[in-house]
Write a protein that holds these residues in place. Structure first.
Motif, PDB file in Angstrom:
ATOM      1  N   ASP A   1      76.869 -30.446 123.881  1.00  0.00           N
ATOM      2  CA  ASP A   1      76.266 -29.116 124.006  1.00  0.00           C
ATOM      3  C   ASP A   1      76.438 -28.298 122.733  1.00  0.00           C
ATOM      4  OD1 ASP A   1      75.414 -29.654 126.587  1.00  0.00           O
ATOM      5  OD2 ASP A   1      77.216 -28.800 127.510  1.00  0.00           O
ATOM      6  N   GLY A   2      76.333 -28.955 121.585  1.00  0.00           N
ATOM      7  CA  GLY A   2      76.509 -28.274 120.321  1.00  0.00           C
ATOM      8  C   GLY A   2      75.316 -27.405 119.960  1.00  0.00           C
ATOM      9  N   ASP A   3      75.558 -26.404 119.106  1.00  0.00           N
ATOM     10  CA  ASP A   3      74.483 -25.543 118.619  1.00  0.00           C
ATOM     11  C   ASP A   3      73.588 -26.361 117.690  1.00  0.00           C
ATOM     12  OD1 ASP A   3      73.069 -23.778 116.745  1.00  0.00           O
ATOM     13  OD2 ASP A   3      74.210 -22.162 117.682  1.00  0.00           O
ATOM     14  N   PRO A   4      72.309 -26.560 118.037  1.00  0.00           N
ATOM     15  CA  PRO A   4      71.450 -27.427 117.232  1.00  0.00           C
ATOM     16  C   PRO A   4      71.203 -26.890 115.829  1.00  0.00           C
ATOM     17  CG  PRO A   4      70.167 -26.284 118.896  1.00  0.00           C
ATOM     18  CD  PRO A   4      71.595 -26.014 119.210  1.00  0.00           C
ATOM     19  N   ASN A   5      71.159 -25.560 115.675  1.00  0.00           N
ATOM     20  CA  ASN A   5      70.936 -24.986 114.356  1.00  0.00           C
ATOM     21  C   ASN A   5      72.129 -25.223 113.436  1.00  0.00           C
ATOM     22  OD1 ASN A   5      68.296 -23.758 114.760  1.00  0.00           O
ATOM     23  ND2 ASN A   5      69.344 -22.419 116.206  1.00  0.00           N
ATOM     24  N   PHE A   6      73.331 -25.124 114.001  1.00  0.00           N
ATOM     25  CA  PHE A   6      74.522 -25.432 113.208  1.00  0.00           C
ATOM     26  C   PHE A   6      74.507 -26.894 112.772  1.00  0.00           C
ATOM     27  CE2 PHE A   6      78.646 -27.566 113.260  1.00  0.00           C
ATOM     28  CZ  PHE A   6      79.261 -26.948 112.179  1.00  0.00           C
ATOM     29  N   THR A   7      74.218 -27.791 113.717  1.00  0.00           N
ATOM     30  CA  THR A   7      74.216 -29.216 113.412  1.00  0.00           C
ATOM     31  C   THR A   7      73.203 -29.540 112.317  1.00  0.00           C
ATOM     32  OG1 THR A   7      74.836 -29.702 115.703  1.00  0.00           O
ATOM     33  CG2 THR A   7      73.971 -31.522 114.394  1.00  0.00           C
ATOM     34  N   LEU A   8      72.027 -28.985 112.439  1.00  0.00           N
ATOM     35  CA  LEU A   8      70.975 -29.244 111.463  1.00  0.00           C
ATOM     36  C   LEU A   8      71.356 -28.733 110.076  1.00  0.00           C
ATOM     37  CD1 LEU A   8      68.103 -30.270 110.898  1.00  0.00           C
ATOM     38  CD2 LEU A   8      67.264 -28.010 111.568  1.00  0.00           C
ATOM     39  N   SER A   9      71.870 -27.512 110.004  1.00  0.00           N
ATOM     40  CA  SER A   9      72.238 -26.950 108.706  1.00  0.00           C
ATOM     41  C   SER A   9      73.406 -27.705 108.093  1.00  0.00           C
ATOM     42  CB  SER A   9      72.573 -25.463 108.842  1.00  0.00           C
ATOM     43  OG  SER A   9      73.636 -25.244 109.746  1.00  0.00           O
ATOM     44  N   GLN A  10      74.354 -28.146 108.939  1.00  0.00           N
ATOM     45  CA  GLN A  10      75.500 -28.887 108.413  1.00  0.00           C
ATOM     46  C   GLN A  10      75.074 -30.245 107.858  1.00  0.00           C
ATOM     47  OE1 GLN A  10      79.280 -28.115 108.434  1.00  0.00           O
ATOM     48  NE2 GLN A  10      78.575 -29.481 106.822  1.00  0.00           N
ATOM     49  N   VAL A  11      74.210 -30.948 108.554  1.00  0.00           N
ATOM     50  CA  VAL A  11      73.739 -32.246 108.080  1.00  0.00           C
ATOM     51  C   VAL A  11      72.960 -32.092 106.775  1.00  0.00           C
ATOM     52  CG1 VAL A  11      72.161 -34.151 108.586  1.00  0.00           C
ATOM     53  CG2 VAL A  11      73.745 -33.358 110.339  1.00  0.00           C
ATOM     54  N   ALA A  12      72.097 -31.078 106.710  1.00  0.00           N
ATOM     55  CA  ALA A  12      71.330 -30.850 105.484  1.00  0.00           C
ATOM     56  C   ALA A  12      72.264 -30.556 104.314  1.00  0.00           C
ATOM     57  CB  ALA A  12      70.353 -29.695 105.688  1.00  0.00           C
ATOM     58  N   LEU A  13      73.277 -29.742 104.544  1.00  0.00           N
ATOM     59  CA  LEU A  13      74.222 -29.410 103.479  1.00  0.00           C
ATOM     60  C   LEU A  13      75.021 -30.642 103.057  1.00  0.00           C
ATOM     61  CD1 LEU A  13      75.502 -27.249 101.693  1.00  0.00           C
ATOM     62  CD2 LEU A  13      77.113 -26.756 103.554  1.00  0.00           C
ATOM     63  N   ASN A  14      75.471 -31.438 104.031  1.00  0.00           N
ATOM     64  CA  ASN A  14      76.220 -32.658 103.695  1.00  0.00           C
ATOM     65  C   ASN A  14      75.384 -33.616 102.852  1.00  0.00           C
ATOM     66  OD1 ASN A  14      78.813 -32.335 104.676  1.00  0.00           O
ATOM     67  ND2 ASN A  14      78.325 -33.091 106.710  1.00  0.00           N
ATOM     68  N   ASP A  15      74.111 -33.754 103.193  1.00  0.00           N
ATOM     69  CA  ASP A  15      73.249 -34.650 102.415  1.00  0.00           C
ATOM     70  C   ASP A  15      73.087 -34.145 100.987  1.00  0.00           C
ATOM     71  OD1 ASP A  15      72.931 -36.409 104.434  1.00  0.00           O
ATOM     72  OD2 ASP A  15      70.895 -35.870 104.957  1.00  0.00           O
ATOM     73  N   ALA A  16      72.959 -32.825 100.830  1.00  0.00           N
ATOM     74  CA  ALA A  16      72.833 -32.260  99.484  1.00  0.00           C
ATOM     75  C   ALA A  16      74.118 -32.494  98.683  1.00  0.00           C
ATOM     76  CB  ALA A  16      72.521 -30.767  99.572  1.00  0.00           C
ATOM     77  N   ILE A  17      75.266 -32.308  99.330  1.00  0.00           N
ATOM     78  CA  ILE A  17      76.550 -32.531  98.642  1.00  0.00           C
ATOM     79  C   ILE A  17      76.729 -34.002  98.297  1.00  0.00           C
ATOM     80  CG2 ILE A  17      79.060 -32.438  98.918  1.00  0.00           C
ATOM     81  CD1 ILE A  17      78.656 -29.974 100.699  1.00  0.00           C
ATOM     82  N   MET A  18      76.289 -34.884  99.196  1.00  0.00           N
ATOM     83  CA  MET A  18      76.483 -36.318  99.006  1.00  0.00           C
ATOM     84  C   MET A  18      75.820 -36.831  97.731  1.00  0.00           C
ATOM     85  SD  MET A  18      76.252 -39.215 101.961  1.00  0.00           S
ATOM     86  CE  MET A  18      74.683 -38.613 102.567  1.00  0.00           C
ATOM     87  N   ILE A  19      74.713 -36.215  97.356  1.00  0.00           N
ATOM     88  CA  ILE A  19      74.007 -36.652  96.153  1.00  0.00           C
ATOM     89  C   ILE A  19      74.904 -36.557  94.929  1.00  0.00           C
ATOM     90  CG2 ILE A  19      72.091 -36.099  94.592  1.00  0.00           C
ATOM     91  CD1 ILE A  19      70.512 -35.188  97.049  1.00  0.00           C
ATOM     92  N   VAL A  20      75.716 -35.500  94.853  1.00  0.00           N
ATOM     93  CA  VAL A  20      76.536 -35.280  93.658  1.00  0.00           C
ATOM     94  C   VAL A  20      78.003 -35.648  93.838  1.00  0.00           C
ATOM     95  CG1 VAL A  20      75.020 -33.469  92.787  1.00  0.00           C
ATOM     96  CG2 VAL A  20      76.900 -32.854  94.298  1.00  0.00           C
ATOM     97  N   ALA A  21      78.488 -35.698  95.091  1.00  0.00           N
ATOM     98  CA  ALA A  21      79.924 -35.885  95.304  1.00  0.00           C
ATOM     99  C   ALA A  21      80.325 -37.297  95.696  1.00  0.00           C
ATOM    100  CB  ALA A  21      80.416 -34.912  96.379  1.00  0.00           C
ATOM    101  N   PHE A  22      79.399 -38.083  96.254  1.00  0.00           N
ATOM    102  CA  PHE A  22      79.776 -39.401  96.769  1.00  0.00           C
ATOM    103  C   PHE A  22      80.355 -40.301  95.674  1.00  0.00           C
ATOM    104  CE2 PHE A  22      78.670 -43.853  97.781  1.00  0.00           C
ATOM    105  CZ  PHE A  22      79.338 -43.996  98.990  1.00  0.00           C
ATOM    106  N   ALA A  23      79.628 -40.466  94.579  1.00  0.00           N
ATOM    107  CA  ALA A  23      80.087 -41.380  93.516  1.00  0.00           C
ATOM    108  C   ALA A  23      81.394 -40.926  92.892  1.00  0.00           C
ATOM    109  CB  ALA A  23      78.996 -41.539  92.456  1.00  0.00           C
TER     110      ALA A  23
END
Length: 353
Positions: free
Chosen positions: A151-173
């Motif tokens: 029963d999570g807030d869908p807007n929070f989940t969506l924004s968090q996933v989008a932010l994680n993907d953006a961070i992953m581009i520069v932080a993963f390696a």
């Protein structure tokens, strides 16, 4: 102009593929080992189809896994992060400052320490590398399912996933390189950066172009229809990849049958550790339960498809790293479902904060 989707909610329950993912993975283990022993020729042929240390058949399969997942991500949602800044801060901290480092420590403790004598000595570093790769990639797609079930807030989940993907581009390696270096594991930087481009940057761009075209021409219904159709394709590609992996790993697994159980130990511990920490921090920060629940789940789950792809690229099909990431796939669904049950069962306690 692209029409923004406020919340791409999945079905209320896991589909048959997701619900029985652990069973399918177990069957792939058996099938891969059997086929690798009976008909090793095709596996050797596929394993040799590589360019710049990237196996072409696996690269195609990984794209089939990853692109449908990234198609769900709306980067327009990043603009809404301020609305749930406490939960966002907790999850980002867990994903990027705690989880990779705690997994490196658990790998060192259990793989290089407690269980060292039960594992092949020449694969110890490779197992730890696989665990690090698994923890350094926050989950992208399955968290939409976990969030829905809690029963999570869908807007929070969506924004968090989008932010994680953006961070992953520069932080993963950089994080992977740092932790591999700290673990005294040689870092093949060229291959690592190539993997980021192949399995993060290019699929992300392709998915966003496709997403925009779907929304422009057919709206939300067109996007939802494509996502439904691609769901089985993504999981079938994952299962075929696992058959290939175990076709190469079969001899090692038969020689060391406890390897999978041993590798599961640090993975399971880090899931509960990071989920519990994120859940508690959200409560301490005053986040609502419908933010804390998906925050805990996003903080604990892994983008195992990416981890598998990078492990194969960096260390090869036969490596302990590839096997370690596959164990992450094996335990993902039952462990994450248990986390869902825990956060739902403690909702009353959480509300008393």
């Amino acid at each position: 102009m692209e029409q923004t989707i406020a919340a791409p909610r999945p079905a209320a329950a896991l589909g048959i593929f997701e619900r029985y993912l652990t069973l399918w993975v177990a069957l792939c283990i058996v099938a891969g080992i059997a086929l690798g022993a009976i008909t090793p020729g095709p596996f050797r042929l596929l394993g040799g189809l590589s360019i710049a240390n990237v196996n072409i058949p696996v690269a195609v399969l990984i794209w089939l896994m990853i692109v449908p997942m990234l198609l769900r991500v709306d980067f327009g949602a990043i603009g809404t992060v301020a609305r749930h800044w406490r939960g966002i801060a907790v999850t980002v901290g867990i994903n990027w400052l705690v989880k990779p480092f705690s997994m490196a420590f658990l790998g060192w403790l259990f793989i290089r320490g407690v269980f060292h004598s039960y594992l092949p000595a020449d694969q110890i570093d490779s197992y730890i590398a696989g665990l690090i790769l698994l923890a350094a990639a926050p989950c992208t797609a399955m968290v939409f399912v976990w969030s829905n079930l809690s029963d999570g807030d869908p807007n929070f989940t969506l924004s968090q996933v989008a932010l994680n993907d953006a961070i992953m581009i520069v932080a993963f390696a950089p994080i992977v390189g740092l932790l591999l270096g700290l673990s005294a594991i040689t870092v093949p930087w060229n291959t690592l950066f190539l993997s980021v481009v192949l399995y993060i940057v290019i699929p992300l761009i392709a998915a966003q172009i496709w997403r925009k075209a779907l929304l422009t021409n057919g709206g939300e219904d067109a996007l939802a229809g494509v996502l439904r159709g691609l769901g089985p394709v993504s999981l079938v590609a994952l299962l075929v990849t696992l058959v290939l992996l175990f076709g190469f790993q079969g001899e090692q697994i038969l020689a060391q049958p406890l390897v999978i159980l041993i590798l599961a130990v640090p993975i399971i511990i880090q899931v509960y550790l990071n989920a519990g920490l994120a859940y508690w921090l959200n409560r301490a920060c005053g986040s609502a339960h419908n933010v804390a629940a998906p925050s805990a789940l996003i903080g604990a789950s892994n983008f195992f498809e990416l981890a598998v792809a990078v492990a194969i690229s960096l260390f090869g099909f036969h490596s302990g790293a590839a096997l370690a990431t596959v164990v992450g796939v094996l335990v993902e669904v039952p462990v994450m479902l248990s986390v869902v049950r825990i956060v739902m069962a403690t909702r009353g306690w959480y509300a008393r904060a």
